[in-house]
Design a protein around this motif. Structure first.
Motif, mmCIF file in Angstrom:
data_model
loop_
_atom_site.group_PDB
_atom_site.id
_atom_site.type_symbol
_atom_site.label_atom_id
_atom_site.label_comp_id
_atom_site.label_asym_id
_atom_site.label_seq_id
_atom_site.Cartn_x
_atom_site.Cartn_y
_atom_site.Cartn_z
ATOM 1 N N ASN A 45 0.519 -1.150 -0.050
ATOM 2 C CA ASN A 45 -0.096 0.067 0.049
ATOM 3 C C ASN A 45 0.895 1.249 -0.124
ATOM 4 O O ASN A 45 0.410 2.287 -0.622
ATOM 5 C CB ASN A 45 -1.109 -0.023 1.278
ATOM 6 C CG ASN A 45 -2.007 -0.884 1.119
ATOM 7 O OD1 ASN A 45 -2.606 -1.283 -0.041
ATOM 8 N ND2 ASN A 45 -2.711 -1.443 2.243
ATOM 9 N N TYR A 46 1.869 1.045 0.734
ATOM 10 C CA TYR A 46 2.862 2.308 0.599
ATOM 11 C C TYR A 46 3.724 2.421 -0.389
ATOM 12 O O TYR A 46 4.553 3.612 -0.771
ATOM 13 C CB TYR A 46 3.728 2.325 2.005
ATOM 14 C CG TYR A 46 3.038 2.692 3.288
ATOM 15 C CD1 TYR A 46 3.125 4.076 3.875
ATOM 16 C CD2 TYR A 46 1.829 2.205 3.903
ATOM 17 C CE1 TYR A 46 2.497 4.571 4.770
ATOM 18 C CE2 TYR A 46 1.402 2.641 4.927
ATOM 19 C CZ TYR A 46 1.772 3.837 5.309
ATOM 20 O OH TYR A 46 0.998 4.392 6.387
ATOM 21 N N PHE A 47 4.059 1.251 -1.213
ATOM 22 C CA PHE A 47 5.101 1.481 -2.214
ATOM 23 C C PHE A 47 4.395 0.779 -3.561
ATOM 24 O O PHE A 47 4.061 -0.324 -3.503
ATOM 25 C CB PHE A 47 6.523 0.681 -1.761
ATOM 26 C CG PHE A 47 7.009 1.053 -0.633
ATOM 27 C CD1 PHE A 47 7.904 2.300 -0.655
ATOM 28 C CD2 PHE A 47 7.051 0.709 0.717
ATOM 29 C CE1 PHE A 47 8.464 2.749 0.235
ATOM 30 C CE2 PHE A 47 7.466 1.287 1.751
ATOM 31 C CZ PHE A 47 8.318 2.563 1.780
ATOM 32 N N ALA A 48 4.637 1.354 -4.600
ATOM 33 C CA ALA A 48 3.964 0.831 -5.907
ATOM 34 C C ALA A 48 4.578 -0.451 -6.394
ATOM 35 O O ALA A 48 4.013 -1.090 -7.223
ATOM 36 C CB ALA A 48 3.893 2.132 -6.969
ATOM 37 N N SER A 49 5.819 -0.429 -6.329
ATOM 38 C CA SER A 49 6.504 -1.545 -6.491
ATOM 39 C C SER A 49 7.728 -1.916 -5.795
ATOM 40 O O SER A 49 8.374 -1.237 -4.872
ATOM 41 C CB SER A 49 7.194 -1.115 -8.280
ATOM 42 O OG SER A 49 8.377 -0.208 -7.907
ATOM 43 N N ARG A 50 8.444 -3.020 -6.039
ATOM 44 C CA ARG A 50 9.545 -3.564 -5.193
ATOM 45 C C ARG A 50 10.735 -2.310 -5.534
ATOM 46 O O ARG A 50 11.427 -2.184 -4.665
ATOM 47 C CB ARG A 50 10.165 -4.806 -5.824
ATOM 48 C CG ARG A 50 11.077 -5.525 -4.871
ATOM 49 C CD ARG A 50 11.303 -6.895 -5.210
ATOM 50 N NE ARG A 50 12.455 -7.439 -4.792
ATOM 51 C CZ ARG A 50 13.560 -7.376 -5.111
ATOM 52 N NH1 ARG A 50 13.827 -6.609 -6.554
ATOM 53 N NH2 ARG A 50 14.688 -8.071 -4.597
ATOM 54 N N ASN A 51 10.864 -1.892 -6.720
ATOM 55 C CA ASN A 51 11.773 -1.122 -7.103
ATOM 56 C C ASN A 51 11.604 0.235 -6.152
ATOM 57 O O ASN A 51 12.706 0.872 -5.529
ATOM 58 C CB ASN A 51 11.670 -0.533 -8.507
ATOM 59 C CG ASN A 51 12.535 -1.846 -9.389
ATOM 60 O OD1 ASN A 51 13.066 -2.490 -8.883
ATOM 61 N ND2 ASN A 51 12.473 -1.274 -10.853
#
Length: 203
Positions: A45-51
């Motif tokens: 929810n806080y980060f759109a992707s692993r990158n």
């Protein structure tokens, strides 16, 4: 969605812990949620992707590695007049402080490897580390300690690799005491600062 900055920091710290323990391959949203002790799905929810998560960890890593403001203020308040001996003591103290932060250095190594393959991580880690180096150069200029900007870069490279070598392959430097190596480094910097002769570091 409104996000909590403190929760974001907790997740970045958890990502650093996972990187150090499990390596980059072990860095998943599920692993970060578990490390942070938050409900499943929080990290995603806080980060759109692993990158994006890796980039945030890259920005966070040097905040963890830097001494806090109170420690810096006390060091500056009690610092004696500039001399090679003061430089040696401060470099030695810095080495032992950073060498004790094994989790952060292991995570930093993983981030460096990820930066080779991931432009977002490279950009974030480069900006963070460049800013850290420039702060160190500026602080050294103000301190009056021996050495110019190039010397600061050389000391940064020497201490960084000394920490990495002793953390990952300590047998390579077996028999070479870190404190003695730092003394020799300081003497070289002081000699460059006084080109007419070699300057011994006073105790």
């Amino acid at each position: 969605m409104v996000q909590n900055p403190e929760r974001r920091t907790v997740l970045a710290d958890a990502a650093i812990e996972v990187l150090a323990r499990d390596g980059a391959r072990g860095l998943t949203f599920r692993a970060v949620d578990g490390q942070a002790g938050v409900p499943a799905g929080t990290a995603s929810n806080y980060f759109a992707s692993r990158n994006a998560l890796l980039a945030q960890a890259a920005e966070r890593i040097h905040v963890r590695l830097r001494p806090d403001d109170a420690t810096v203020a006390e060091m500056l308040r009690t610092r004696p007049a500039p001399s090679p001996g003061v430089l040696e003591r401060e470099l030695t103290a810095m080495y032992h402080r950073l060498a004790g932060q094994q989790t952060d250095y292991l995570a930093l190594l993983e981030l460096r490897l990820e930066a080779i393959r991931r432009p977002e991580v490279r950009a974030s880690l480069t900006a963070t580390m460049r800013a850290n180096l420039e702060r160190n150069i500026a602080a050294h200029r103000e301190s009056g300690l021996p050495g110019d900007d190039v010397d600061v870069v050389l000391m940064y490279l020497a201490l960084s690799w000394l920490i990495i070598e002793n953390l990952t392959l300590p047998g390579v430097l077996d028999g070479y005491d870190a404190d003695r190596l730092i003394t020799a480094l300081t003497e070289l910097v002081a000699a460059r600062d006084h080109p007419r002769g070699h300057v011994r570091v006073e105790p």
